[in-house]
Design an enzyme around this catalytic site. Structure first.
Site, mmCIF file in Angstrom:
data_model
loop_
_atom_site.group_PDB
_atom_site.id
_atom_site.type_symbol
_atom_site.label_atom_id
_atom_site.label_comp_id
_atom_site.label_asym_id
_atom_site.label_seq_id
_atom_site.Cartn_x
_atom_site.Cartn_y
_atom_site.Cartn_z
ATOM 1 C CG HIS A 62 -1.972 1.034 1.227
ATOM 2 N ND1 HIS A 62 -1.721 2.381 1.405
ATOM 3 C CD2 HIS A 62 -3.326 0.926 1.053
ATOM 4 C CE1 HIS A 62 -2.857 3.053 1.343
ATOM 5 N NE2 HIS A 62 -3.846 2.198 1.127
ATOM 6 C CG ASP A 90 -9.738 3.404 0.626
ATOM 7 O OD1 ASP A 90 -9.964 2.754 1.656
ATOM 8 O OD2 ASP A 90 -8.637 3.888 0.358
ATOM 9 C CG HIS A 91 -10.617 5.935 3.910
ATOM 10 N ND1 HIS A 91 -9.504 6.692 4.151
ATOM 11 C CD2 HIS A 91 -10.274 4.656 4.209
ATOM 12 C CE1 HIS A 91 -8.529 5.922 4.585
ATOM 13 N NE2 HIS A 91 -8.969 4.677 4.626
ATOM 14 C CG HIS A 122 -7.303 0.474 -1.161
ATOM 15 N ND1 HIS A 122 -6.641 0.690 0.033
ATOM 16 C CD2 HIS A 122 -7.535 -0.864 -1.225
ATOM 17 C CE1 HIS A 122 -6.490 -0.471 0.660
ATOM 18 N NE2 HIS A 122 -7.022 -1.421 -0.087
ATOM 19 C CB CYS A 180 -4.355 3.652 -2.051
ATOM 20 S SG CYS A 180 -5.519 4.649 -1.088
ATOM 21 C CE1 TYR A 214 -12.001 0.979 5.459
ATOM 22 C CE2 TYR A 214 -11.077 2.473 7.091
ATOM 23 C CZ TYR A 214 -10.935 1.706 5.942
ATOM 24 O OH TYR A 214 -9.736 1.686 5.283
#
Length: 348
Positions: free
Chosen positions: A198, A309-310, A265, A236, A323
């Site tokens: 990552h 992702d977030h 991501h 990401c 999340y």
């Protein structure tokens, strides 16, 4: 593309039955969260986690993450024991059908934010990083409690770690990463697992600690350390996109073509002069070209794993910042819609 969803085990406030209801969700992304960093995961715990996931009609093919012990990053003599344990975890996860392991090589701290609940004009809240809030701060003196930083470290332990990292500049960190990869990648190849590093989040040095997985030049260098398909990327978009100099569409196109992106991501952010704000996944919500990124994946026949992702906290939801269920489910639907459109128009 195999759509996945991050799930934090039985302690997660989001039930697997809810995750299953998100269209096209193929696998959860999960881990064992009660094992000390550097120790071997028990086969019984791995099997129990897999059984729980499969009981709800999902697969467990992505682990995020198997954390890398600090002694490995520091290059201490004790690292070999922890690398042996890491290799054993790869083997055991391979035995139950795991195909991808996400990890990072960030010194001391994982992702860093300055606030978890920034309220936006529409009433939603999200994670943000405002660089000006860190100016003049010293984590060894000031009581900071930054989001993403490991609160388990006592002040004395943190001071000791920072002292050790005085001997680790970026080149030494590269050397330690290479040492680690040369030992784990052959095991990953034998186990049928792709390792997916990552990027550093954010992609710049924090309080003098080096960060090296930050841009195209460094991703090229990383992939060349051990030139194996099993040595690949978690790409990401939010982490790399925080640096406006990173051309995400070109980078995704390049690494997807090489077959070295194993895990995506996907999230959007508003890039600021000295930081960023996390926002909705939608193209219009932030600064990143989400459509172009998805097109680059599709053009290169991406068949790896991808997760929204977030997300923001919306509709009054409370839970783990970044999340929650609702906004990540919206993100998954947005990604599904883009992919379906690409498939449909490609067939015409």
């Amino acid at each position: 593309m195999k759509l996945t969803f991050r799930w934090y085990g039985k302690g997660d406030s989001i039930p697997l039955d809810y995750v299953r209801q998100i269209p096209n969700t193929y696998s959860v992304v999960t881990a064992l969260y009660d094992v000390a960093v550097g120790e071997v995961w028990s086969r019984e715990s791995i099997a129990e986690l897999k059984a729980e996931v499969e009981k709800h009609g999902l697969k467990m093919e992505v682990i995020e993450s198997v954390p890398v012990h600090e002694d490995i990053k520091l290059g201490l003599p004790t690292r070999d024991r922890f690398i042996q344990n890491y290799c054993e975890n790869i083997r055991r996860l391979g035995e139950v059908g795991v195909k991808c392991i996400c990890y990072n090589f960030m010194p001391i701290f994982d992702w860093t934010r300055t606030q978890l609940d920034k309220r936006h004009p529409d009433g939603s809240t999200s994670l943000v990083y405002y660089g000006e809030q860190l100016e003049g701060k010293n984590p060894l003196v000031d009581d900071m409690n930054l989001p993403g930083w490991d609160a388990s470290y006592k002040r004395e332990e943190l001071q000791q770690l920072f002292a050790l990292y005085k001997n680790v500049d970026s080149e030494k960190l590269w050397e330690n990463l290479k040492y680690f990869l040369e030992r784990i990648i052959p095991v990953a190849e034998e186990s049928g697992i792709n390792m997916a590093i990552h990027p550093d989040d954010p992609p710049w040095d924090i309080f003098g600690l080096p960060r090296i997985i930050t841009n195209e030049k460094n991703l090229d260098r990383f992939l060349s350390l051990v030139d194996s398909k099993a040595n690949g990327l978690t790409f990401c978009t939010g982490s790399l996109g925080a640096d406006k100099n990173n051309d995400l569409v070109a980078m995704v196109d390049k690494y997807a073509k090489m077959g070295r992106i194993h895990f995506m991501h996907v999230r959007n952010i508003k890039v600021l002069e000295k930081g960023f704000e996390e926002c909705a996944h939608d193209q219009t919500a932030g600064s990143l070209d989400i459509l172009g990124i998805m097109q680059a994946l599709y053009k290169n026949d991406f068949d790896g794993y991808l997760r929204p992702d977030h997300g923001r906290m919306i509709w009054g939801e409370e839970g783990k910042p970044g999340y929650g269920l609702y906004d990540r489910a919206l993100g998954a639907s947005y990604i599904n819609g883009i992919w379906e459109t690409l498939v449909r128009f490609d067939k015409k």
